[in-house]
Design a protein around this motif. Structure first.
Motif, PDB file in Angstrom:
ATOM      1  N   VAL A   1      10.861 -47.411 -38.404  1.00  0.00           N
ATOM      2  CA  VAL A   1      10.848 -46.028 -39.416  1.00  0.00           C
ATOM      3  C   VAL A   1      10.468 -44.796 -38.515  1.00  0.00           C
ATOM      4  CG1 VAL A   1       9.858 -44.929 -41.309  1.00  0.00           C
ATOM      5  CG2 VAL A   1      10.188 -47.310 -41.405  1.00  0.00           C
ATOM      6  N   ILE A   2       9.899 -45.093 -37.650  1.00  0.00           N
ATOM      7  CA  ILE A   2       9.557 -43.958 -36.602  1.00  0.00           C
ATOM      8  C   ILE A   2      10.558 -43.369 -35.997  1.00  0.00           C
ATOM      9  CG2 ILE A   2       7.852 -43.100 -34.841  1.00  0.00           C
ATOM     10  CD1 ILE A   2       5.823 -44.932 -36.069  1.00  0.00           C
ATOM     11  N   ILE A   3      11.321 -44.464 -35.525  1.00  0.00           N
ATOM     12  CA  ILE A   3      12.592 -44.572 -34.271  1.00  0.00           C
ATOM     13  C   ILE A   3      13.611 -43.834 -35.298  1.00  0.00           C
ATOM     14  CG2 ILE A   3      14.160 -45.610 -33.050  1.00  0.00           C
ATOM     15  CD1 ILE A   3      12.003 -47.695 -32.394  1.00  0.00           C
ATOM     16  N   SER A   4      13.687 -44.200 -36.496  1.00  0.00           N
ATOM     17  CA  SER A   4      14.900 -43.527 -37.338  1.00  0.00           C
ATOM     18  C   SER A   4      14.470 -42.149 -37.581  1.00  0.00           C
ATOM     19  CB  SER A   4      15.166 -44.259 -38.670  1.00  0.00           C
ATOM     20  OG  SER A   4      14.011 -44.053 -39.503  1.00  0.00           O
ATOM     21  N   LYS A   5      13.202 -41.847 -37.631  1.00  0.00           N
ATOM     22  CA  LYS A   5      12.783 -40.287 -37.854  1.00  0.00           C
ATOM     23  C   LYS A   5      13.180 -39.578 -36.534  1.00  0.00           C
ATOM     24  CE  LYS A   5      10.839 -40.644 -42.004  1.00  0.00           C
ATOM     25  NZ  LYS A   5      11.438 -39.872 -43.174  1.00  0.00           N
ATOM     26  N   LEU A   6      12.726 -40.141 -35.496  1.00  0.00           N
ATOM     27  CA  LEU A   6      13.288 -39.633 -34.247  1.00  0.00           C
ATOM     28  C   LEU A   6      14.379 -39.163 -33.769  1.00  0.00           C
ATOM     29  CD1 LEU A   6      10.646 -41.319 -31.739  1.00  0.00           C
ATOM     30  CD2 LEU A   6      10.298 -39.155 -32.467  1.00  0.00           C
ATOM     31  N   ALA A   7      15.362 -40.236 -34.504  1.00  0.00           N
ATOM     32  CA  ALA A   7      16.743 -40.075 -34.166  1.00  0.00           C
ATOM     33  C   ALA A   7      17.360 -38.584 -34.869  1.00  0.00           C
ATOM     34  CB  ALA A   7      17.634 -41.266 -34.949  1.00  0.00           C
ATOM     35  N   LYS A   8      16.635 -38.340 -35.834  1.00  0.00           N
ATOM     36  CA  LYS A   8      16.842 -37.167 -36.663  1.00  0.00           C
ATOM     37  C   LYS A   8      16.732 -35.687 -35.944  1.00  0.00           C
ATOM     38  CE  LYS A   8      17.131 -39.275 -40.959  1.00  0.00           C
ATOM     39  NZ  LYS A   8      16.265 -39.629 -42.258  1.00  0.00           N
ATOM     40  N   LEU A   9      15.876 -35.827 -34.921  1.00  0.00           N
ATOM     41  CA  LEU A   9      15.327 -34.598 -34.049  1.00  0.00           C
ATOM     42  C   LEU A   9      16.346 -34.535 -33.029  1.00  0.00           C
ATOM     43  CD1 LEU A   9      11.561 -35.571 -33.649  1.00  0.00           C
ATOM     44  CD2 LEU A   9      12.531 -34.082 -35.401  1.00  0.00           C
ATOM     45  N   GLN A  10      16.119 -33.338 -32.420  1.00  0.00           N
ATOM     46  CA  GLN A  10      17.017 -32.755 -31.195  1.00  0.00           C
ATOM     47  C   GLN A  10      16.431 -33.335 -29.917  1.00  0.00           C
ATOM     48  OE1 GLN A  10      20.108 -31.421 -31.802  1.00  0.00           O
ATOM     49  NE2 GLN A  10      19.706 -31.888 -33.933  1.00  0.00           N
ATOM     50  N   LEU A  11      16.412 -34.497 -29.676  1.00  0.00           N
ATOM     51  CA  LEU A  11      15.926 -35.020 -28.301  1.00  0.00           C
ATOM     52  C   LEU A  11      17.031 -35.218 -27.402  1.00  0.00           C
ATOM     53  CD1 LEU A  11      12.928 -37.282 -29.894  1.00  0.00           C
ATOM     54  CD2 LEU A  11      12.891 -35.144 -28.964  1.00  0.00           C
ATOM     55  N   PRO A  12      16.752 -35.417 -26.202  1.00  0.00           N
ATOM     56  CA  PRO A  12      18.012 -35.837 -25.098  1.00  0.00           C
ATOM     57  C   PRO A  12      17.923 -37.397 -25.381  1.00  0.00           C
ATOM     58  CG  PRO A  12      16.101 -34.311 -24.186  1.00  0.00           C
ATOM     59  CD  PRO A  12      15.798 -34.603 -25.623  1.00  0.00           C
ATOM     60  N   GLY A  13      19.003 -38.012 -25.282  1.00  0.00           N
ATOM     61  CA  GLY A  13      19.463 -39.561 -25.493  1.00  0.00           C
ATOM     62  C   GLY A  13      18.255 -40.359 -24.504  1.00  0.00           C
ATOM     63  N   ASN A  14      17.896 -40.007 -23.475  1.00  0.00           N
ATOM     64  CA  ASN A  14      17.050 -40.677 -22.528  1.00  0.00           C
ATOM     65  C   ASN A  14      15.593 -40.511 -22.899  1.00  0.00           C
ATOM     66  OD1 ASN A  14      16.678 -37.950 -21.982  1.00  0.00           O
ATOM     67  ND2 ASN A  14      16.437 -38.445 -19.582  1.00  0.00           N
ATOM     68  N   ILE A  15      15.194 -39.524 -23.734  1.00  0.00           N
ATOM     69  CA  ILE A  15      13.840 -39.201 -24.221  1.00  0.00           C
ATOM     70  C   ILE A  15      13.762 -40.256 -25.512  1.00  0.00           C
ATOM     71  CG2 ILE A  15      11.889 -38.015 -25.274  1.00  0.00           C
ATOM     72  CD1 ILE A  15      12.309 -37.633 -22.133  1.00  0.00           C
ATOM     73  N   TYR A  16      14.688 -40.135 -26.482  1.00  0.00           N
ATOM     74  CA  TYR A  16      14.899 -40.907 -27.556  1.00  0.00           C
ATOM     75  C   TYR A  16      14.749 -42.309 -27.305  1.00  0.00           C
ATOM     76  CZ  TYR A  16      16.763 -43.332 -31.708  1.00  0.00           C
ATOM     77  OH  TYR A  16      17.068 -44.138 -32.722  1.00  0.00           O
ATOM     78  N   ASN A  17      15.450 -43.004 -26.076  1.00  0.00           N
ATOM     79  CA  ASN A  17      15.594 -44.110 -25.781  1.00  0.00           C
ATOM     80  C   ASN A  17      14.249 -44.413 -25.217  1.00  0.00           C
ATOM     81  OD1 ASN A  17      18.493 -44.292 -26.672  1.00  0.00           O
ATOM     82  ND2 ASN A  17      19.034 -43.983 -24.591  1.00  0.00           N
ATOM     83  N   TRP A  18      13.611 -43.782 -24.424  1.00  0.00           N
ATOM     84  CA  TRP A  18      12.267 -44.156 -23.842  1.00  0.00           C
ATOM     85  C   TRP A  18      11.469 -44.328 -24.709  1.00  0.00           C
ATOM     86  CZ3 TRP A  18       7.432 -41.727 -23.694  1.00  0.00           C
ATOM     87  CH2 TRP A  18       6.420 -42.273 -22.935  1.00  0.00           C
ATOM     88  N   ILE A  19      11.060 -43.448 -25.772  1.00  0.00           N
ATOM     89  CA  ILE A  19      10.171 -43.724 -26.945  1.00  0.00           C
ATOM     90  C   ILE A  19      10.637 -44.959 -27.819  1.00  0.00           C
ATOM     91  CG2 ILE A  19       9.283 -42.627 -29.027  1.00  0.00           C
ATOM     92  CD1 ILE A  19       9.797 -40.018 -27.850  1.00  0.00           C
ATOM     93  N   GLY A  20      11.941 -45.133 -27.964  1.00  0.00           N
ATOM     94  CA  GLY A  20      12.303 -46.257 -28.754  1.00  0.00           C
ATOM     95  C   GLY A  20      11.731 -47.602 -27.971  1.00  0.00           C
TER      96      GLY A  20
ATOM     97  N   VAL B   1       5.534 -35.222 -24.957  1.00  0.00           N
ATOM     98  CA  VAL B   1       5.215 -34.702 -26.045  1.00  0.00           C
ATOM     99  C   VAL B   1       5.297 -33.129 -25.957  1.00  0.00           C
ATOM    100  CG1 VAL B   1       3.204 -34.042 -27.649  1.00  0.00           C
ATOM    101  CG2 VAL B   1       3.779 -36.379 -27.011  1.00  0.00           C
ATOM    102  N   ARG B   2       4.635 -32.791 -24.729  1.00  0.00           N
ATOM    103  CA  ARG B   2       4.536 -31.128 -24.232  1.00  0.00           C
ATOM    104  C   ARG B   2       6.083 -30.641 -24.076  1.00  0.00           C
ATOM    105  NH1 ARG B   2      -0.167 -31.783 -20.383  1.00  0.00           N
ATOM    106  NH2 ARG B   2      -1.776 -31.536 -21.718  1.00  0.00           N
ATOM    107  N   THR B   3       6.996 -31.412 -23.576  1.00  0.00           N
ATOM    108  CA  THR B   3       8.413 -31.037 -23.092  1.00  0.00           C
ATOM    109  C   THR B   3       9.422 -30.891 -24.086  1.00  0.00           C
ATOM    110  OG1 THR B   3       7.859 -31.598 -20.848  1.00  0.00           O
ATOM    111  CG2 THR B   3      10.091 -31.068 -21.176  1.00  0.00           C
ATOM    112  N   TRP B   4       9.381 -32.173 -24.969  1.00  0.00           N
ATOM    113  CA  TRP B   4      10.478 -32.445 -25.780  1.00  0.00           C
ATOM    114  C   TRP B   4       9.981 -32.458 -27.205  1.00  0.00           C
ATOM    115  CZ3 TRP B   4      10.592 -34.890 -21.210  1.00  0.00           C
ATOM    116  CH2 TRP B   4      11.815 -34.473 -20.242  1.00  0.00           C
ATOM    117  N   LEU B   5       8.845 -33.272 -27.690  1.00  0.00           N
ATOM    118  CA  LEU B   5       8.613 -33.401 -28.999  1.00  0.00           C
ATOM    119  C   LEU B   5       8.202 -32.141 -29.907  1.00  0.00           C
ATOM    120  CD1 LEU B   5       7.131 -37.089 -29.325  1.00  0.00           C
ATOM    121  CD2 LEU B   5       9.443 -36.430 -29.963  1.00  0.00           C
ATOM    122  N   ARG B   6       7.160 -31.520 -29.228  1.00  0.00           N
ATOM    123  CA  ARG B   6       6.748 -30.104 -30.024  1.00  0.00           C
ATOM    124  C   ARG B   6       7.716 -29.570 -30.431  1.00  0.00           C
ATOM    125  NH1 ARG B   6       1.626 -29.321 -26.608  1.00  0.00           N
ATOM    126  NH2 ARG B   6       0.183 -30.883 -27.642  1.00  0.00           N
ATOM    127  N   SER B   7       8.821 -28.959 -29.566  1.00  0.00           N
ATOM    128  CA  SER B   7       9.734 -27.953 -29.707  1.00  0.00           C
ATOM    129  C   SER B   7      10.794 -28.603 -30.686  1.00  0.00           C
ATOM    130  CB  SER B   7      10.176 -27.595 -28.549  1.00  0.00           C
ATOM    131  OG  SER B   7      10.864 -28.625 -27.586  1.00  0.00           O
TER     132      SER B   7
END
Length: 150
Positions: free
Chosen positions: A104-123, A40-46
């Motif tokens: 739904v949450i995962i599809s919203k996260l896909a629209k953010l500028q997240l590194p692939g490994n972070i997106y995959n981890w959250i998913g 959250v601190r490193t990738w999501l907030r920004s």
């Protein structure tokens, strides 16, 4: 271990009489909580556009329901300076996150500028989560859930 949530129940009222009188509490492993805070601190907030956070008070550091009430009171007071009445529509979204489908949450996260490994981890964290319920020494069968509490 990463996907198992142990759900215990805490009474909402002094004399509980049915299941609705208990609040489910998910006990997440400490390592999951530590990694979650780092992500959250490193990738999501920004990654979340600031315009989406306007007037948002829940789940934010240094924010609270008190801050939301102060903002509401201030807005109403300012409106009353130029008008004799104010209309308000207040909606209680109690337990909203508990019914949001994780896809739904995962599809919203896909629209953010997240590194692939972070997106995959959250998913992976949100997908196919196993849940058991422990209450007064009884333990339920494991159930897979893809939204809040089932």
């Amino acid at each position: 271990m990463w996907h198992t949530a142990i759900v215990t129940h805490i009474p909402k009222v002094l004399q509980p009489t049915n299941c609705g009188d208990y609040r489910p509490i998910s006990v997440t492993p400490i390592m999951s909580r530590i990694v979650e805070k780092i992500v959250v601190r490193t990738w999501l907030r920004s990654s979340i556009p600031t315009e989406l956070l306007t007037n948002q008070y829940g789940f934010r550091p240094t924010s609270s329901t008190t801050a939301a009430l102060i903002h509401l009171f201030h807005s109403i007071t300012r409106m009353l300076e130029s008008c004799s009445y104010v209309r308000a529509l207040l909606i209680d979204f109690t337990k909203t996150f508990d019914i949001v489908d994780h896809t739904v949450i995962i599809s919203k996260l896909a629209k953010l500028q997240l590194p692939g490994n972070i997106y995959n981890w959250i998913g992976a964290f949100l997908s196919n989560r196993d849940q058991i319920c422990r209450y007064r020494g009884f333990v339920s069968k494991s159930t897979t859930c893809n939204r809040g509490f089932v």
